[in-house]
Scaffold this active site. Structure first.
Site: not given
Ligand code: SIN
Length: 266
Positions: A105, A107, A239, A257
């Protein structure tokens, strides 16, 4: 400030050493990092020692931060801009998202403005497993067979979040706003169909593209080291996280993150 850049694979990715991103960076150093990011798509800053605020400050050099829908319950206490990705449990509860990125995918692809990029900082790592795969979607577009290119030309896909009810429509092939290069934007985690196609026809086409996107020559698997800060460009990279040891109680992987807001894809 100078630093060293070493490509990590033929697909994408470069290791950056000799720089401490916790310190304020002058304009020319920042410009060199920005240029390296556009050229290599994924940058691995080694040996970093970052407080949450220092990670936020470095991330904000690239633009305003975005808030992930899960951040309401998975952010770091006192730092709403930091999403915790972790297998740790405290008081019988997960401290962050356990299973982020189970499929390929990019983000926040289900937002009207998907993320520009994300920075993931490794705080605790398992002795093995928990690698992250990155796939170069410029290369995937360039190598897409002509019949598939024709089939998706000018088409838009539907995207939906599994963690919220947000959804959006974006071009299947997008143009990077800074490099002008084309890349494939659909992905098996967040794309739900193709605008104007019935479900079976759309799924068949999407599955052919997904199969193509994961050719080995497009992919770099990152084996994390303590202190790695990895910064990927969501506009041209997909990723996936390796979750094969997720149910193993000895498997501890704990990361922070930040997500940088992006533009409307065109
Ligand atoms: C993500 O999809 O942001 C998580 C990637 C990872 O945990 O390796």
């Amino acid at each position: 400030m100078s630093f060293q850049i070493r490509p990590l694979s033929d697909a994408l990715g470069a290791e950056i050493t000799g720089i401490d991103v916790s310190r304020p960076l002058d304009e020319s150093t920042f410009a060199a990092i920005h240029e390296a990011h556009l050229a290599h798509l994924v940058l691995v800053f080694r040996d970093q020692q970052l407080t949450p605020q220092q990670q936020i400050d470095f991330s904000q050099r690239f633009g305003p931060l975005d808030v992930h829908p899960s951040q309401g319950k998975a952010h770091l206490e006192g730092y709403p801009d930091i999403l915790v990705i972790s297998t740790k449990r405290e008081n019988g509860r997960d401290v962050g998202i356990r299973n982020a990125g189970p499929k390929w995918h990019s983000d926040l692809a289900y937002r009207e403005r998907p993320a520009l990029g994300s920075m993931l900082y490794a705080l605790e790592l398992p002795d093995r497993g928990g690698d992250t795969g990155f796939a170069n979607m410029y290369k995937a577009y360039d190598a897409l067979p002509a019949d598939l290119k024709r089939a998706v030309d000018g088409k838009r896909a539907l995207f939906h979040s599994t963690r919220s009810s947000i959804d959006a429509r974006h071009p299947i092939i997008r143009t990077h706003p800074e490099t002008g290069q084309k890349s494939i934007f659909v992905n098996p985690q967040l794309t739900t169909g193709i605008e104007g196609m019935d479900a079976a026809e759309g799924d068949a086409l999407l599955n052919m593209i997904y199969f193509h996107n994961t050719r080995r020559t497009f992919i770099y698997w990152h084996q994390w080291k303590p202190g790695d800060l990895v910064f990927w460009d969501n506009r041209c990279v997909q990723h996936i996280a390796d979750h094969t040891r997720l149910d193993d109680p000895d498997y501890i992987r704990h990361m922070h993150r930040t997500t940088i807001a992006g533009d409307v894809p065109f």
